[in-house]
Design a protein around this motif. Structure first.
Motif, PDB file in Angstrom:
ATOM      1  N   LYS A 118     -21.672  28.708  -3.872  1.00 11.63           N
ATOM      2  CA  LYS A 118     -20.936  28.471  -2.634  1.00 11.63           C
ATOM      3  C   LYS A 118     -20.814  29.742  -1.807  1.00 11.63           C
ATOM      4  O   LYS A 118     -20.788  29.694  -0.575  1.00 11.63           O
ATOM      5  CB  LYS A 118     -19.546  27.909  -2.950  1.00 11.63           C
ATOM      6  CG  LYS A 118     -19.574  26.499  -3.528  1.00 11.63           C
ATOM      7  CD  LYS A 118     -18.169  25.992  -3.809  1.00 11.63           C
ATOM      8  CE  LYS A 118     -18.214  24.580  -4.392  1.00 11.63           C
ATOM      9  NZ  LYS A 118     -16.848  24.085  -4.726  1.00 11.63           N
ATOM     10  N   GLY A 119     -20.739  30.878  -2.499  1.00 11.12           N
ATOM     11  CA  GLY A 119     -20.659  32.137  -1.777  1.00 11.12           C
ATOM     12  C   GLY A 119     -21.891  32.383  -0.929  1.00 11.12           C
ATOM     13  O   GLY A 119     -21.801  32.881   0.196  1.00 11.12           O
ATOM     14  N   LYS A 120     -23.065  32.023  -1.454  1.00  6.44           N
ATOM     15  CA  LYS A 120     -24.310  32.180  -0.699  1.00  6.44           C
ATOM     16  C   LYS A 120     -24.296  31.317   0.564  1.00  6.44           C
ATOM     17  O   LYS A 120     -24.700  31.762   1.649  1.00  6.44           O
ATOM     18  CB  LYS A 120     -25.504  31.789  -1.588  1.00  6.44           C
ATOM     19  CG  LYS A 120     -26.849  31.947  -0.902  1.00  6.44           C
ATOM     20  CD  LYS A 120     -28.004  31.648  -1.851  1.00  6.44           C
ATOM     21  CE  LYS A 120     -28.001  30.189  -2.281  1.00  6.44           C
ATOM     22  NZ  LYS A 120     -29.213  29.852  -3.077  1.00  6.44           N
ATOM     23  N   MET A 121     -23.798  30.083   0.442  1.00  4.12           N
ATOM     24  CA  MET A 121     -23.734  29.202   1.595  1.00  4.12           C
ATOM     25  C   MET A 121     -22.698  29.685   2.605  1.00  4.12           C
ATOM     26  O   MET A 121     -22.910  29.611   3.819  1.00  4.12           O
ATOM     27  CB  MET A 121     -23.403  27.775   1.133  1.00  4.12           C
ATOM     28  CG  MET A 121     -24.518  27.111   0.340  1.00  4.12           C
ATOM     29  SD  MET A 121     -24.151  25.401  -0.122  1.00  4.12           S
ATOM     30  CE  MET A 121     -22.891  25.651  -1.374  1.00  4.12           C
ATOM     31  N   MET A 122     -21.580  30.205   2.116  1.00  2.00           N
ATOM     32  CA  MET A 122     -20.550  30.718   3.005  1.00  2.00           C
ATOM     33  C   MET A 122     -21.038  31.946   3.764  1.00  2.00           C
ATOM     34  O   MET A 122     -20.682  32.149   4.934  1.00  2.00           O
ATOM     35  CB  MET A 122     -19.296  31.067   2.201  1.00  2.00           C
ATOM     36  CG  MET A 122     -18.472  29.869   1.774  1.00  2.00           C
ATOM     37  SD  MET A 122     -17.840  28.915   3.195  1.00  2.00           S
ATOM     38  CE  MET A 122     -16.756  30.119   3.967  1.00  2.00           C
ATOM     39  N   GLY A 128     -23.859  32.921  10.724  1.00  2.00           N
ATOM     40  CA  GLY A 128     -24.074  32.066  11.888  1.00  2.00           C
ATOM     41  C   GLY A 128     -22.920  32.146  12.865  1.00  2.00           C
ATOM     42  O   GLY A 128     -23.111  32.194  14.082  1.00  2.00           O
ATOM     43  N   SER A 129     -21.696  32.161  12.340  1.00  2.00           N
ATOM     44  CA  SER A 129     -20.511  32.245  13.188  1.00  2.00           C
ATOM     45  C   SER A 129     -20.483  33.551  13.966  1.00  2.00           C
ATOM     46  O   SER A 129     -20.195  33.573  15.170  1.00  2.00           O
ATOM     47  CB  SER A 129     -19.249  32.117  12.325  1.00  2.00           C
ATOM     48  OG  SER A 129     -18.087  32.061  13.139  1.00  2.00           O
ATOM     49  N   LEU A 130     -20.794  34.658  13.299  1.00  2.00           N
ATOM     50  CA  LEU A 130     -20.830  35.957  13.968  1.00  2.00           C
ATOM     51  C   LEU A 130     -21.915  35.985  15.050  1.00  2.00           C
ATOM     52  O   LEU A 130     -21.719  36.553  16.133  1.00  2.00           O
ATOM     53  CB  LEU A 130     -21.076  37.070  12.947  1.00  2.00           C
ATOM     54  CG  LEU A 130     -19.943  37.321  11.952  1.00  2.00           C
ATOM     55  CD1 LEU A 130     -20.385  38.308  10.877  1.00  2.00           C
ATOM     56  CD2 LEU A 130     -18.699  37.832  12.664  1.00  2.00           C
ATOM     57  N   THR A 131     -23.043  35.357  14.750  1.00  2.00           N
ATOM     58  CA  THR A 131     -24.113  35.269  15.741  1.00  2.00           C
ATOM     59  C   THR A 131     -23.644  34.491  16.963  1.00  2.00           C
ATOM     60  O   THR A 131     -23.897  34.880  18.107  1.00  2.00           O
ATOM     61  CB  THR A 131     -25.353  34.577  15.141  1.00  2.00           C
ATOM     62  OG1 THR A 131     -25.735  35.239  13.935  1.00  2.00           O
ATOM     63  CG2 THR A 131     -26.530  34.615  16.117  1.00  2.00           C
ATOM     64  N   GLY A 132     -22.952  33.393  16.719  1.00  2.00           N
ATOM     65  CA  GLY A 132     -22.447  32.570  17.814  1.00  2.00           C
ATOM     66  C   GLY A 132     -21.449  33.309  18.682  1.00  2.00           C
ATOM     67  O   GLY A 132     -21.472  33.188  19.913  1.00  2.00           O
ATOM     68  N   PHE A 187     -20.976  28.215  12.803  1.00  2.00           N
ATOM     69  CA  PHE A 187     -20.586  28.144  11.387  1.00  2.00           C
ATOM     70  C   PHE A 187     -21.023  26.806  10.805  1.00  2.00           C
ATOM     71  O   PHE A 187     -21.605  26.738   9.714  1.00  2.00           O
ATOM     72  CB  PHE A 187     -19.071  28.306  11.253  1.00  2.00           C
ATOM     73  CG  PHE A 187     -18.573  28.344   9.831  1.00  2.00           C
ATOM     74  CD1 PHE A 187     -18.381  29.558   9.185  1.00  2.00           C
ATOM     75  CD2 PHE A 187     -18.280  27.171   9.142  1.00  2.00           C
ATOM     76  CE1 PHE A 187     -17.916  29.604   7.860  1.00  2.00           C
ATOM     77  CE2 PHE A 187     -17.827  27.199   7.835  1.00  2.00           C
ATOM     78  CZ  PHE A 187     -17.644  28.423   7.193  1.00  2.00           C
ATOM     79  N   ALA A 188     -20.758  25.713  11.558  1.00  2.00           N
ATOM     80  CA  ALA A 188     -21.132  24.379  11.100  1.00  2.00           C
ATOM     81  C   ALA A 188     -22.647  24.200  11.072  1.00  2.00           C
ATOM     82  O   ALA A 188     -23.188  23.565  10.163  1.00  2.00           O
ATOM     83  CB  ALA A 188     -20.496  23.318  12.007  1.00  2.00           C
ATOM     84  N   ALA A 220     -28.791  17.691   9.982  1.00  2.00           N
ATOM     85  CA  ALA A 220     -27.429  17.710   9.444  1.00  2.00           C
ATOM     86  C   ALA A 220     -26.616  18.834  10.072  1.00  2.00           C
ATOM     87  O   ALA A 220     -25.463  18.631  10.500  1.00  2.00           O
ATOM     88  CB  ALA A 220     -27.476  17.876   7.922  1.00  2.00           C
ATOM     89  N   GLY A 221     -27.217  20.028  10.160  1.00  2.00           N
ATOM     90  CA  GLY A 221     -26.509  21.154  10.749  1.00  2.00           C
ATOM     91  C   GLY A 221     -26.240  20.966  12.224  1.00  2.00           C
ATOM     92  O   GLY A 221     -25.155  21.300  12.715  1.00  2.00           O
ATOM     93  N   ALA A 222     -27.210  20.421  12.944  1.00  2.00           N
ATOM     94  CA  ALA A 222     -27.052  20.243  14.378  1.00  2.00           C
ATOM     95  C   ALA A 222     -25.971  19.227  14.713  1.00  2.00           C
ATOM     96  O   ALA A 222     -25.149  19.453  15.602  1.00  2.00           O
ATOM     97  CB  ALA A 222     -28.387  19.804  14.985  1.00  2.00           C
ATOM     98  N   VAL A 223     -25.968  18.092  14.031  1.00  2.00           N
ATOM     99  CA  VAL A 223     -24.955  17.060  14.278  1.00  2.00           C
ATOM    100  C   VAL A 223     -23.555  17.606  13.977  1.00  2.00           C
ATOM    101  O   VAL A 223     -22.602  17.404  14.742  1.00  2.00           O
ATOM    102  CB  VAL A 223     -25.243  15.792  13.444  1.00  2.00           C
ATOM    103  CG1 VAL A 223     -24.074  14.818  13.532  1.00  2.00           C
ATOM    104  CG2 VAL A 223     -26.525  15.124  13.926  1.00  2.00           C
ATOM    105  N   ALA A 224     -23.426  18.319  12.862  1.00  2.00           N
ATOM    106  CA  ALA A 224     -22.133  18.913  12.509  1.00  2.00           C
ATOM    107  C   ALA A 224     -21.700  19.919  13.561  1.00  2.00           C
ATOM    108  O   ALA A 224     -20.537  19.936  13.990  1.00  2.00           O
ATOM    109  CB  ALA A 224     -22.233  19.596  11.133  1.00  2.00           C
TER     110      ALA A 224
END
Length: 299
Positions: A118-122, A128-132, A187-188, A220-224
């Motif tokens: 889970k840490g790898k996914m987080m 991604g959030s920082l990029t955004g 992030f999503a 999945a990522g785009a819809v979220a």
């Protein structure tokens, strides 16, 4: 979700810029009309019905021939091109860069808190959030693109340089709402994509995912991402499409929207965005994956 660099590492940065930039241009030409429809629906404050949908989408071209209607969905293409190419180059290169930094300095924190898997996914999601959040630097191009799509009168015959010199910081109007939208949205996007690969598709090394696995994970990522960011995206769009001299506060937009249109108005334009965002991400990602190795042979 960034395209990998070339195998020998030579000029991989140049190849990545050229490949992702070319994919952004191709994506723009295909999907810009749908983006225009979504923006005009989000900016519309009246109730949408069968009799009003055409004037809302096509504006002055509502009663024109089909070809004219279609071309009316390409306003602000120059600004959109600048924004889309810069955004794609930044997205493809920025998220892996942030992820490398997190891996180097904070991996133990994520692993201790969430565990190895889970840490790898987080870390992927956080990068991604920082990029955004950093994407706010591109806000002027995004603002001009939106105004050209939904409020062309704001230009009054002025070109880009003149507008930039005269308006200055007003082009960054809505920057706080943009960051607030991008942080959970990105992030999503990367988080849901990583979760899908890890738990649904059984891919532990994301760089080795097949085209089909990337296709599923990207949707999945785009819809979220779009669903999570939709309310703040609507607020941001209405702030940005106002005339340059009119300062619109975000909370005023929120209050007026709830009062006059109801909470469901926060999700205006969500359906066309969801319908296009999955294919759009898969298209640009696959094209970049193909073009970057090609460019790496020459640059």
């Amino acid at each position: 979700m960034s395209p990998p660099s070339s195998s020998n590492g030579k000029d991989s940065a140049a190849a990545r810029v050229l490949g992702s930039g070319a994919s952004g241009i191709a994506e723009l030409l295909i999907f810009h009309p749908v983006d225009t429809v979504a923006k005009r629906l989000m900016s519309n404050k009246a109730k949408v019905s069968a009799s009003t949908i055409s004037p809302i989408i096509f504006r002055d071209a509502a009663s024109a021939p089909l070809a004219t209607k279609f071309l009316s969905l390409f306003p602000g293409l120059g600004y959109a091109a600048g924004y889309k190419v810069a955004q794609r180059v930044y997205k493809f290169g920025g998220q892996p860069w942030f992820n490398d930094i997190i891996n180097k300095h904070y991996k133990s924190n994520f692993t201790n808190t969430f565990g190895e898997r889970k840490g790898k996914m987080m870390m992927q999601a956080t990068a991604g959030s920082l990029t955004g959040i950093g994407e706010v630097v591109l806000l002027p191009l995004d603002a001009l693109k939106i105004k050209r799509q939904v409020n062309p009168d704001a230009f009054r015959g002025r070109g880009f340089i003149r507008i930039f010199m005269e308006e200055g910081t007003t082009l960054y109007r809505g920057w706080g709402w943009t960051m607030a939208r991008n942080a959970p949205g990105s992030f999503a996007l990367f988080g849901a994509s990583a979760v899908t690969k890890e738990y649904v598709l059984g891919v532990s090394d994301y760089s080795k995912a097949t085209w089909g696995q990337n296709f599923i994970a990207s949707i999945a990522g785009a819809v979220a991402s779009i669903t999570v960011a939709a309310p703040l995206d609507t607020v941001k769009t209405r702030i940005q499409n106002a005339n340059f001299e009119r300062k619109v506060h975000g909370m005023t937009v929120v209050k007026d929207l709830i009062k006059n249109e109801g909470p469901s108005a926060f999700f205006k334009g969500l359906t066309p965005k969801i319908l296009v965002v999955g294919p759009k991400l898969v298209f640009s990602y696959t094209l970049a994956q193909s073009l970057i190795p090609l460019f790496s042979k020459y640059v």
